[in-house]
Design a protein around this motif. Structure first.
Motif, short mmCIF file in Angstrom:
data_model
loop_
_atom_site.label_atom_id
_atom_site.label_comp_id
_atom_site.label_asym_id
_atom_site.label_seq_id
_atom_site.Cartn_x
_atom_site.Cartn_y
_atom_site.Cartn_z
N GLY A 6 41.49 43.72 44.03
CA GLY A 6 41.20 43.90 42.61
C GLY A 6 39.97 43.13 42.15
N ARG A 7 39.61 43.38 40.88
CA ARG A 7 38.49 42.69 40.23
C ARG A 7 39.05 41.89 39.05
NH1 ARG A 7 35.05 45.93 37.57
NH2 ARG A 7 33.43 44.38 37.56
N TYR A 8 38.55 40.66 38.91
CA TYR A 8 39.06 39.76 37.89
C TYR A 8 37.91 39.09 37.15
CZ TYR A 8 43.39 40.22 40.48
OH TYR A 8 44.49 40.74 41.10
N ARG A 9 38.14 38.82 35.86
CA ARG A 9 37.22 37.98 35.08
C ARG A 9 37.89 36.62 34.95
NH1 ARG A 9 36.36 40.76 30.52
NH2 ARG A 9 34.42 41.56 31.37
N VAL A 10 37.23 35.60 35.49
CA VAL A 10 37.72 34.24 35.40
C VAL A 10 36.86 33.52 34.37
CG1 VAL A 10 38.08 32.09 36.68
CG2 VAL A 10 38.47 34.29 37.82
N SER A 11 37.46 33.08 33.27
CA SER A 11 36.74 32.38 32.21
C SER A 11 37.01 30.89 32.32
CB SER A 11 37.18 32.89 30.84
OG SER A 11 36.92 34.28 30.72
N THR A 12 35.98 30.09 32.01
CA THR A 12 36.11 28.64 32.16
C THR A 12 35.84 27.92 30.84
OG1 THR A 12 33.82 28.29 32.79
CG2 THR A 12 35.37 28.83 34.57
N GLU A 13 36.19 26.65 30.84
CA GLU A 13 36.03 25.80 29.67
C GLU A 13 34.58 25.73 29.19
OE1 GLU A 13 37.02 21.51 30.16
OE2 GLU A 13 38.86 22.17 29.16
N SER A 14 33.63 25.84 30.11
CA SER A 14 32.22 25.76 29.73
C SER A 14 31.73 27.03 29.06
CB SER A 14 31.35 25.49 30.97
OG SER A 14 31.33 26.65 31.79
N GLY A 15 32.56 28.09 29.10
CA GLY A 15 32.15 29.38 28.55
C GLY A 15 31.62 30.32 29.61
N SER A 16 31.39 29.83 30.82
CA SER A 16 30.93 30.70 31.90
C SER A 16 32.05 31.63 32.33
CB SER A 16 30.47 29.88 33.11
OG SER A 16 29.31 29.16 32.79
N GLN A 17 31.66 32.78 32.84
CA GLN A 17 32.62 33.74 33.37
C GLN A 17 32.22 34.09 34.79
OE1 GLN A 17 32.74 37.07 30.71
NE2 GLN A 17 33.91 35.94 29.19
N TYR A 18 33.22 34.35 35.60
CA TYR A 18 33.02 34.73 36.99
C TYR A 18 33.72 36.06 37.20
CZ TYR A 18 31.69 29.88 37.65
OH TYR A 18 31.06 28.66 37.57
N ILE A 19 32.99 37.04 37.73
CA ILE A 19 33.60 38.30 38.10
C ILE A 19 33.90 38.21 39.59
CG2 ILE A 19 33.37 40.81 38.18
CD1 ILE A 19 33.33 39.52 35.30
N VAL A 20 35.17 38.15 39.91
CA VAL A 20 35.63 38.01 41.29
C VAL A 20 36.09 39.39 41.75
CG1 VAL A 20 37.27 36.86 42.82
CG2 VAL A 20 36.38 35.65 40.82
N ASP A 21 35.39 39.94 42.73
CA ASP A 21 35.75 41.25 43.29
C ASP A 21 36.32 41.00 44.68
OD1 ASP A 21 35.87 43.79 44.45
OD2 ASP A 21 34.12 44.49 43.32
N LEU A 22 37.63 41.03 44.78
CA LEU A 22 38.28 40.74 46.05
C LEU A 22 38.13 41.89 47.04
CD1 LEU A 22 41.52 39.03 44.71
CD2 LEU A 22 39.45 37.94 45.62
N ASP A 23 37.95 43.13 46.54
CA ASP A 23 37.77 44.28 47.43
C ASP A 23 36.39 44.25 48.09
OD1 ASP A 23 40.33 45.29 46.74
OD2 ASP A 23 39.50 46.15 44.91
#
Length: 99
Positions: A6-23
Motif C-alpha cells: 500500500g501507499r501511506y502518508r506519514v505526517s510529522t510534528e514538523s509538518g513534513s509529510q512522507y509518502i511511503v509506497d511499500l509496493d
C-alpha cells in the motif's frame, strides 16, 4: 505501520509529510511547515533534506508508529554507502492513501 503493501502518508510534528509506497519500495519527503504555536504566528518551515520532493529507494522501515519518531532506511545512490537512515520528528498520523 504494520502493513507490507500500500501507499501511506506519514505526517510529522514538523509538518513534513512522507509518502511511503511499500509496493514500489519508495519514500517521498515533502518539506512542511510546523503547526503554529501560541508564540509563533508564522511558523518556520521544517529543515530541508537531501532529495526532498524526489522519490528515493526505501530499503526498510525501522520505526513508523504514531507518537514516536520515524526511522526509514534509504538508498540514496551514493557511492560506497549501503543505506542512509532518515529520522523524522514525532509521527502525528499515518493515513492509507489507496489499497
Amino acid at each position: 505501520m504494520d502493513s507490507t503493501t500500500g501507499r501511506y502518508r506519514v505526517s510529522t510534528e514538523s509538518g513534513s509529510q512522507y509518502i511511503v509506497d511499500l509496493d514500489a519500495s519508495t519514500l517521498l519527503r515533502l518539506q512542511g511547515t510546523a503547526p503554529p504555536s501560541a508564540t509563533d504566528e508564522d511558523p518556520p518551515p521544517s529543515e530541508s533534506m537531501r532529495r526532498d520532493g524526489s522519490p528515493v529507494v526505501l530499503v526498510g522501515i525501522r520505526e513508523a508508529t504514531v507518537g514516536r519518531p520515524g526511522h526509514f532506511l534509504l538508498d540514496l545512490d551514493e557511492p560506497d554507502v549501503r543505506a542512509t537512515v532518515r529520522a523524522t520528528t514525532t509521527i502525528t498520523s499515518i493515513e492509507l492513501l489507496d489499497s
